[in-house]
Scaffold this active site. Structure first.
Site, PDB file in Angstrom:
ATOM      1  N   ASN A   1      -9.913  -0.068  -0.279  1.00 59.08           N
ATOM      2  CA  ASN A   1      -8.451   0.053  -0.254  1.00 59.08           C
ATOM      3  C   ASN A   1      -7.906  -0.532  -1.562  1.00 59.08           C
ATOM      4  O   ASN A   1      -7.942  -1.746  -1.763  1.00 59.08           O
ATOM      5  CB  ASN A   1      -7.906  -0.711   0.958  1.00 59.08           C
TER       6      ASN A   1
ATOM      7  N   CYS B   1       0.812  -1.225   0.000  1.00 58.98           N
ATOM      8  CA  CYS B   1       0.000   0.000   0.000  1.00 58.98           C
ATOM      9  C   CYS B   1       0.847   1.278   0.000  1.00 58.98           C
ATOM     10  O   CYS B   1       0.347   2.356  -0.311  1.00 58.98           O
ATOM     11  CB  CYS B   1      -0.948  -0.003   1.189  1.00 58.98           C
TER      12      CYS B   1
ATOM     13  N   HIS C   1      -3.440   7.464   2.334  1.00 57.18           N
ATOM     14  CA  HIS C   1      -3.784   6.124   1.862  1.00 57.18           C
ATOM     15  C   HIS C   1      -5.182   5.792   2.360  1.00 57.18           C
ATOM     16  O   HIS C   1      -5.536   6.100   3.503  1.00 57.18           O
ATOM     17  CB  HIS C   1      -2.757   5.119   2.383  1.00 57.18           C
TER      18      HIS C   1
HETATM   19  N1  COA Z   1     -18.234  -8.506   8.911  1.00 54.68           N
HETATM   20  C1  COA Z   1     -18.720  -8.745  10.165  1.00 54.68           C
HETATM   21  N2  COA Z   1     -17.912  -9.026  11.193  1.00 54.68           N
HETATM   22  C2  COA Z   1     -16.590  -9.085  10.965  1.00 54.68           C
HETATM   23  C3  COA Z   1     -16.038  -8.855   9.695  1.00 54.68           C
HETATM   24  C4  COA Z   1     -16.923  -8.566   8.641  1.00 54.68           C
HETATM   25  N3  COA Z   1     -16.509  -8.303   7.390  1.00 54.68           N
HETATM   26  N4  COA Z   1     -14.711  -8.982   9.771  1.00 54.68           N
HETATM   27  C5  COA Z   1     -14.407  -9.271  11.034  1.00 54.68           C
HETATM   28  N5  COA Z   1     -15.548  -9.341  11.765  1.00 54.68           N
HETATM   29  C6  COA Z   1     -15.706  -9.630  13.199  1.00 54.68           C
HETATM   30  C7  COA Z   1     -14.530 -10.373  13.772  1.00 54.68           C
HETATM   31  O1  COA Z   1     -14.666 -11.746  13.561  1.00 54.68           O
HETATM   32  C8  COA Z   1     -14.623 -10.004  15.236  1.00 54.68           C
HETATM   33  O2  COA Z   1     -15.589 -10.809  15.825  1.00 54.68           O
HETATM   34  P1  COA Z   1     -15.382 -11.381  17.317  1.00 54.68           P
HETATM   35  O3  COA Z   1     -15.292 -10.175  18.199  1.00 54.68           O
HETATM   36  O4  COA Z   1     -16.612 -12.190  17.538  1.00 54.68           O
HETATM   37  O5  COA Z   1     -14.118 -12.168  17.267  1.00 54.68           O
HETATM   38  C9  COA Z   1     -15.188  -8.588  15.243  1.00 54.68           C
HETATM   39  O6  COA Z   1     -15.741  -8.404  13.911  1.00 54.68           O
HETATM   40  C10 COA Z   1     -14.151  -7.521  15.516  1.00 54.68           C
HETATM   41  O7  COA Z   1     -13.015  -7.783  14.742  1.00 54.68           O
HETATM   42  P2  COA Z   1     -11.758  -6.845  14.812  1.00 54.68           P
HETATM   43  O8  COA Z   1     -10.728  -7.337  13.858  1.00 54.68           O
HETATM   44  O9  COA Z   1     -11.329  -6.600  16.207  1.00 54.68           O
HETATM   45  O10 COA Z   1     -12.401  -5.462  14.284  1.00 54.68           O
HETATM   46  P3  COA Z   1     -11.737  -4.076  14.068  1.00 54.68           P
HETATM   47  O11 COA Z   1     -12.506  -3.025  14.742  1.00 54.68           O
HETATM   48  O12 COA Z   1     -10.257  -4.093  14.295  1.00 54.68           O
HETATM   49  O13 COA Z   1     -11.968  -3.838  12.504  1.00 54.68           O
HETATM   50  C11 COA Z   1     -10.670  -3.948  10.477  1.00 54.68           C
HETATM   51  C12 COA Z   1     -11.401  -4.721  11.574  1.00 54.68           C
HETATM   52  C13 COA Z   1      -9.994  -4.939   9.557  1.00 54.68           C
HETATM   53  C14 COA Z   1     -11.688  -3.115   9.732  1.00 54.68           C
HETATM   54  C15 COA Z   1      -9.623  -3.020  11.119  1.00 54.68           C
HETATM   55  O14 COA Z   1      -8.884  -3.728  12.055  1.00 54.68           O
HETATM   56  C16 COA Z   1      -8.686  -2.412  10.126  1.00 54.68           C
HETATM   57  O15 COA Z   1      -9.088  -1.604   9.298  1.00 54.68           O
HETATM   58  N6  COA Z   1      -7.374  -2.747  10.229  1.00 54.68           N
HETATM   59  C17 COA Z   1      -6.372  -2.185   9.400  1.00 54.68           C
HETATM   60  C18 COA Z   1      -6.496  -2.779   8.078  1.00 54.68           C
HETATM   61  C19 COA Z   1      -5.596  -2.130   7.120  1.00 54.68           C
HETATM   62  O16 COA Z   1      -5.573  -0.944   7.032  1.00 54.68           O
HETATM   63  N7  COA Z   1      -4.897  -2.959   6.375  1.00 54.68           N
HETATM   64  C20 COA Z   1      -4.152  -2.565   5.287  1.00 54.68           C
HETATM   65  C21 COA Z   1      -3.008  -1.752   5.697  1.00 54.68           C
HETATM   66  S1  COA Z   1      -2.576  -0.932   4.302  1.00 54.68           S
END
Ligand code: COA
Length: 324
Positions: A281, A115, A251
């Site tokens: 993204n 990214c 980004h």
């Molecule tokens: N739909 C519904 N629920 C989902 C899901 C989806 N698409 N994806 C994950 N979940 C669930 C998980 O299983 C978890 O459930 P649990 O609590 O029962 O275990 C819950 O949602 C919370 O998951 P978590 O990963 O803690 O959520 P979060 O608030 O961190 O959000 C992201 C997840 C991926 C959106 C966030 O962490 C993020 O944006 N991370 C950075 C990603 C990124 O920028 N990556 C690229 C870098 S360039």
């Protein structure tokens, strides 16, 4: 007299097919509400079957050339940032050079920083121009990230999309790119990766198992902290204060990460270019696509100060500050 690299034109391209959150609700156990609240994403574009990264890169490049009023044969450097090249080789940059009919002989190469790829590519091209080794560079971020997603993994497949963005950089006596800041820390490899490849896990690649794996929550926290630090570094190196920045072009991974960086800069969201809701993204394409949107709709004007930043797999991170 110093030579600067100045953006003479921008271009973007998104594949026709749109995948909405509602479409995803039919594919995995998720909801529009979850995706919107946690990421800000409403839809993303997905390349058609047979549509490859170079196709997207070509369309974006032609638009950037047109805005710059340049012909392809005037390009003397091509740098393409991509994580999803058409082939193992030739590089997507070489494929693009042939497509565009860009001066045979000019250097053309790909950069892989996931990214952060476009910011890396911009940093490299800026150095070529400052050193007098190029005068008209094509810098592209292009991805068909949909091809490396596991469409049964709801924690990753809802986040990404396909697209391409491009800029033409020209040597100029007026600024231009003021500075670029590129970083990496390979120790975080386990948090975000595609665990197979050509030289390692070849059989998994052939079996179609080479897909993105991410520990999203951990990536999120590190991204927010790291982007805050790089904003400080970029301003300090240029003796600038927060109020000197007219536009933040971040980004586009997650609206919550963007909001945190904007807060760190004390920037109102009207001064932040946001496309994550529309594009998801798009990895290396996200920053140049966002730039192109804001240039074409008249928000970013000549002479304004633009700060770009990105964070991605590696980990890699970087920034560029420039006078548009
Ligand atoms: N739909 C519904 N629920 C989902 C899901 C989806 N698409 N994806 C994950 N979940 C669930 C998980 O299983 C978890 O459930 P649990 O609590 O029962 O275990 C819950 O949602 C919370 O998951 P978590 O990963 O803690 O959520 P979060 O608030 O961190 O959000 C992201 C997840 C991926 C959106 C966030 O962490 C993020 O944006 N991370 C950075 C990603 C990124 O920028 N990556 C690229 C870098 S360039």
């Amino acid at each position: 007299m110093s030579i600067y690299a100045r953006i003479a034109g921008t271009g973007g391209y998104l594949p026709e097919r749109i995948l909405s959150n509602q479409d995803l609700e039919r594919m995995v156990e998720t909801s529009d509400q979850w995706i919107t609240e946690r990421t800000g994403i409403k839809k993303r574009h997905i390349a058609a079957e047979g549509e490859a990264t170079c196709d997207l890169a070509e369309a974006a490049s032609r638009r950037a050339l047109e805005m710059a009023g340049r012909r392809a044969d005037e390009i003397d450097l091509i740098v393409v940032a991509t994580t999803t090249p058409d082939r193992i080789f030739p590089s997507t940059a070489c494929l693009l050079q042939a497509r565009l009919g860009a001066a045979a002989g000019c250097p053309a190469f790909d950069i892989q920083a996931v990214c952060t790829g476009f910011v890396y590519a911009l940093g490299v091209a800026d150095k070529f121009i400052r050193a007098g080794s190029a005068r008209c560079a094509l810098v592209v971020g292009a991805e068909t990230f949909s091809r490396i997603l596991d469409w049964s993994d709801r924690s990753t497949c809802v986040l990404f999309g396909d697209g391409a963005g491009a800029v033409i950089l020209e040597a100029s006596e007026t600024p231009g790119i003021l500075s670029t800041h590129l970083h990496a820390d390979g120790r975080y490899e386990s948090l975000l990766n595609v665990p197979y490849g050509v030289s390692e896990g070849h059989e998994h690649l052939e079996a179609g198992e080479a897909k993105v794996k991410m520990r999203g929550n951990e990536v999120f926290k590190i991204a927010v902290n790291t982007l805050g630090r790089i904003v400080d570094e970029t301003l300090a190196e240029n003796g600038m204060s927060k109020s000197d920045v007219d536009w933040l072009v971040p980004h586009q991974a997650n609206i919550r990460i963007i909001n945190a960086t904007a807060r760190k800069l004390s920037m109102p969201m009207e001064r932040v270019v946001v496309t994550v809701d529309q594009h998801g993204n798009t990895s290396a394409a996200s920053v140049p696509l966002a730039l192109d949107v804001a240039v074409r709709d008249g928000r970013i004007r000549r002479g304004e100060t633009v700060l770009m930043e990105a964070f991605g797999g590696g980990f890699t991170w970087g920034s560029a500050i420039l006078k548009f």
